[in-house]
Design a protein around this motif. Structure first.
Motif, mmCIF file in Angstrom:
data_model
loop_
_atom_site.group_PDB
_atom_site.id
_atom_site.type_symbol
_atom_site.label_atom_id
_atom_site.label_comp_id
_atom_site.label_asym_id
_atom_site.label_seq_id
_atom_site.Cartn_x
_atom_site.Cartn_y
_atom_site.Cartn_z
ATOM 1 N N PRO A 212 0.930 -1.242 0.004
ATOM 2 C CA PRO A 212 0.037 0.106 -0.023
ATOM 3 C C PRO A 212 0.959 1.203 0.164
ATOM 4 C CG PRO A 212 -0.614 -1.395 1.959
ATOM 5 C CD PRO A 212 0.462 -1.996 1.059
ATOM 6 N N HIS A 213 0.540 2.350 -0.724
ATOM 7 C CA HIS A 213 1.306 3.613 -0.820
ATOM 8 C C HIS A 213 0.401 4.764 -1.307
ATOM 9 C CE1 HIS A 213 4.791 6.041 -2.851
ATOM 10 N NE2 HIS A 213 5.425 5.294 -1.737
ATOM 11 N N GLY A 214 1.004 5.925 -0.712
ATOM 12 C CA GLY A 214 0.476 7.025 -0.958
ATOM 13 C C GLY A 214 -0.936 7.263 -0.162
ATOM 14 N N ARG A 215 -1.878 7.732 -0.643
ATOM 15 C CA ARG A 215 -3.121 7.911 0.533
ATOM 16 C C ARG A 215 -3.979 6.821 0.325
ATOM 17 N NH1 ARG A 215 -5.196 11.156 3.716
ATOM 18 N NH2 ARG A 215 -3.952 13.025 2.934
ATOM 19 N N ILE A 216 -4.062 6.151 1.388
ATOM 20 C CA ILE A 216 -4.633 4.957 1.568
ATOM 21 C C ILE A 216 -6.260 5.129 1.891
ATOM 22 C CG2 ILE A 216 -4.682 2.664 2.975
ATOM 23 C CD1 ILE A 216 -1.638 3.128 3.193
ATOM 24 N N ASP A 217 -6.463 5.948 2.777
ATOM 25 C CA ASP A 217 -7.810 6.342 3.163
ATOM 26 C C ASP A 217 -7.979 7.758 3.654
ATOM 27 O OD1 ASP A 217 -7.700 6.370 5.894
ATOM 28 O OD2 ASP A 217 -7.870 3.857 5.800
ATOM 29 N N ALA A 218 -8.809 8.253 4.006
ATOM 30 C CA ALA A 218 -8.900 9.748 4.483
ATOM 31 C C ALA A 218 -8.057 9.879 5.714
ATOM 32 C CB ALA A 218 -10.487 10.185 4.916
ATOM 33 N N LYS A 219 -7.720 9.064 6.502
ATOM 34 C CA LYS A 219 -7.029 9.132 7.902
ATOM 35 C C LYS A 219 -5.575 8.604 7.693
ATOM 36 C CE LYS A 219 -10.779 9.548 10.926
ATOM 37 N NZ LYS A 219 -11.260 8.807 12.283
ATOM 38 N N ALA A 308 -10.110 37.028 16.319
ATOM 39 C CA ALA A 308 -9.838 35.807 15.276
ATOM 40 C C ALA A 308 -10.790 34.638 15.225
ATOM 41 C CB ALA A 308 -8.468 35.219 15.540
ATOM 42 N N LYS A 309 -11.071 34.016 14.048
ATOM 43 C CA LYS A 309 -12.328 33.283 13.929
ATOM 44 C C LYS A 309 -11.489 31.742 14.056
ATOM 45 C CE LYS A 309 -15.932 31.793 10.723
ATOM 46 N NZ LYS A 309 -15.480 30.493 10.513
ATOM 47 N N PRO A 310 -11.858 31.186 15.090
ATOM 48 C CA PRO A 310 -11.426 29.682 15.153
ATOM 49 C C PRO A 310 -11.876 28.811 14.104
ATOM 50 C CG PRO A 310 -12.457 30.322 17.206
ATOM 51 C CD PRO A 310 -12.722 31.366 16.136
ATOM 52 N N VAL A 311 -10.737 28.202 13.579
ATOM 53 C CA VAL A 311 -11.053 26.983 12.390
ATOM 54 C C VAL A 311 -10.481 25.785 12.773
ATOM 55 C CG1 VAL A 311 -10.719 26.567 10.003
ATOM 56 C CG2 VAL A 311 -11.040 29.009 10.666
ATOM 57 N N TYR A 312 -11.266 24.863 13.022
ATOM 58 C CA TYR A 312 -10.880 23.681 13.564
ATOM 59 C C TYR A 312 -10.264 22.510 12.507
ATOM 60 C CZ TYR A 312 -13.230 25.870 17.518
ATOM 61 O OH TYR A 312 -13.531 26.735 18.302
ATOM 62 N N GLU A 313 -9.161 21.908 12.504
ATOM 63 C CA GLU A 313 -8.670 21.226 11.622
ATOM 64 C C GLU A 313 -7.838 19.948 11.917
ATOM 65 O OE1 GLU A 313 -6.386 23.311 8.434
ATOM 66 O OE2 GLU A 313 -8.025 24.870 8.429
ATOM 67 N N SER A 314 -7.521 18.973 11.330
ATOM 68 C CA SER A 314 -6.621 18.133 11.633
ATOM 69 C C SER A 314 -5.434 18.101 10.612
ATOM 70 C CB SER A 314 -7.349 16.650 11.527
ATOM 71 O OG SER A 314 -7.703 16.254 10.037
ATOM 72 N N SER A 315 -4.472 17.627 11.320
ATOM 73 C CA SER A 315 -2.886 17.586 10.386
ATOM 74 C C SER A 315 -2.637 16.218 10.175
ATOM 75 C CB SER A 315 -2.231 18.289 11.551
ATOM 76 O OG SER A 315 -0.675 18.139 10.846
ATOM 77 N N GLY A 316 -2.025 16.176 9.001
ATOM 78 C CA GLY A 316 -1.107 14.985 8.508
ATOM 79 C C GLY A 316 0.221 14.899 9.222
ATOM 80 N N GLY A 317 0.678 16.083 9.706
ATOM 81 C CA GLY A 317 2.040 16.212 10.311
ATOM 82 C C GLY A 317 1.998 15.778 11.630
ATOM 83 N N GLY A 318 3.365 15.532 12.329
ATOM 84 C CA GLY A 318 3.348 15.451 13.876
ATOM 85 C C GLY A 318 4.037 16.658 14.024
ATOM 86 N N SER A 319 4.062 16.890 15.587
ATOM 87 C CA SER A 319 4.759 18.274 16.202
ATOM 88 C C SER A 319 5.147 17.935 17.439
ATOM 89 C CB SER A 319 3.809 19.381 16.028
ATOM 90 O OG SER A 319 2.666 19.261 16.687
ATOM 91 N N ASP A 320 5.597 18.815 18.310
ATOM 92 C CA ASP A 320 5.849 18.780 19.776
ATOM 93 C C ASP A 320 4.610 18.314 20.350
ATOM 94 O OD1 ASP A 320 8.682 18.987 19.143
ATOM 95 O OD2 ASP A 320 8.698 21.112 20.303
ATOM 96 N N THR A 321 3.343 18.887 19.903
ATOM 97 C CA THR A 321 2.144 18.493 20.390
ATOM 98 C C THR A 321 1.832 17.105 20.599
ATOM 99 O OG1 THR A 321 1.439 20.364 18.897
ATOM 100 C CG2 THR A 321 -0.035 19.321 20.313
#
Ligand SMILES: [Zn+2]
Length: 366
Positions: A212-219, A308-321
């Motif tokens: 399996p490679h690339g985008r596999i499913d939405a998540k 500021a207007k809050p906009v809620y999103e998910s990320s494809g990358g990691g961070s210190d969070t």
């Protein structure tokens, strides 16, 4: 109410981006930040980590009993980041095009410094505060991974390390694992007796073309990122190696995709008469926060308070969070306005730089 000094903030930001700070080489930047902390009379500690340091500054609360919060950012920048020549217009700041700008993550460093200065000069009441400046984030979160988060007292952390306009709130980020595959075939002279060899490159190619490679499913995503193998054209390749990553917001999907890849590697290697050495590693765990969770509500309130207007999103990358959440401190990643990061076209709008400092101030005084 929150009197951020825009000119001072911009001047600090321009100073910061001119100080080179590649991963593990944050020393000059640490010197600059600690110089300011000393001037403000803010206590700090340096924690050795690899060739560098993580820096934790602490301000005691002026409100007895109020629980503390932490603000967090990273000090290192991606290459090319030597000799940054920032260009500021009335509305935005860019590099001269030869380097990145370094607003990832120095916009946050500048915002935190401005917030601390305003707190010191205004006497605004606040609870206990921790400001964490990590090193070597860009290489794979090495600074925060090498930091004992039990040094922090806060229950909530606001990480300022996301791109896009101020207002973006990252509610979830993926689990990330890597798999290294080493195929061992059998060497033979490629011209005289190829039938006696087993080409590790051929076996690995077959595997890599099938998994399996690339985008596999939405998540979920997977990527073959590195590959090496062979010694010369006249040798049937004895060894070939590849490194693959799998990411998903869903822990079970990571495990399922990994299992599928590993099964295919074993199966195909065996069929070809080759051997496979496989190692896998969790690079970091994912996290997922509800909009109604206390940490996200605080971020939302602070954003609303600065208009500021809050906009809620998910990320494809990691961070210190990811790492801070894993350690049991509820952490959310917020945008500081950095744009087109990790490219020489990187820029930040001055409005977003100012809003980042206002956001930091709103969070610590809420
Ligand atoms: Zn960053």
């Amino acid at each position: 109410m929150h009197n951020v000094n825009g000119d001072r903030l911009i001047a600090t930001f321009l100073d910061l981006v001119k100080i080179p700070s590649p991963s593990w080489k944050e020393h000059a930047l640490i010197g600059y930040i600690t110089g300011i902390l000393k001037g403000l009379g803010i206590a700090y500690e340096l924690f050795p980590c690899g060739e560098s340091f993580n820096l934790l500054a602490r301000m005691e609360g002026t409100l007895p009993g109020k629980p503390g919060i932490a603000l967090s950012c990273h000090m290192d920048t991606v290459a090319p980041c030597e000799n940054v020549k920032p260009l500021a217009t009335k509305s935005r700041i860019t590099s001269d095009g030869a380097t990145v700008l370094g607003s990832d993550d120095k916009a946050a460093v500048a915002a935190f410094i401005e917030a601390m200065r305003v707190l010191r000069e205004s006497g605004i009441e606040h609870g206990p505060l921790e400001f964490l400046f990590s090193c070597a984030e860009e290489l794979g979160l090495y600074g925060i991974k090498g930091f004992d988060l039990s040094n922090m007292k806060s229950r909530f952390a606001f990480v300022f390390d996301s791109g896009g306009r101020v207002g973006r709130v990252i509610l979830e980020a993926p689990y990330h694992t890597t798999i290294e595959v080493l195929i061992k075939g059998k060497a033979a002279h490629a011209g005289m007796e190829p039938e006696n060899g087993i080409s590790a490159i051929r076996v690995l190619s077959d595997i890599l073309a099938s998994i399996p490679h690339g985008r596999i499913d939405a998540k979920t995503t997977a990527n073959i990122g590195l590959i090496t193998g062979g010694k010369a054209t006249n040798i049937v390749a004895e060894e070939a190696w590849a490194k693959i990553e799998v990411r998903s917001l869903d822990r079970k999907r990571v495990a399922a995709v990994e299992a599928k890849i590993i099964a295919m590697v074993k199966n195909k290697a065996k069929k070809a008469g080759a051997r496979a050495q496989i190692s896998r590693r969790l690079e970091y765990a994912g996290f997922s926060l509800k909009r109604t969770s206390a940490v996200v509500r605080r971020a939302t309130n602070a954003l609303m308070s600065i208009g500021a207007k809050p906009v809620y999103e998910s990320s494809g990358g990691g961070s210190d969070t990811n790492i801070i959440n894993r350690a049991g401190i509820k952490a959310v990643n917020l945008s500081v306005g950095m744009m087109q990061v990790h490219t020489t076209r990187e820029y930040i709008l001055i409005k977003d730089l100012v809003d980042s400092a206002r956001l930091a101030l709103a969070l610590v005084t809420e």
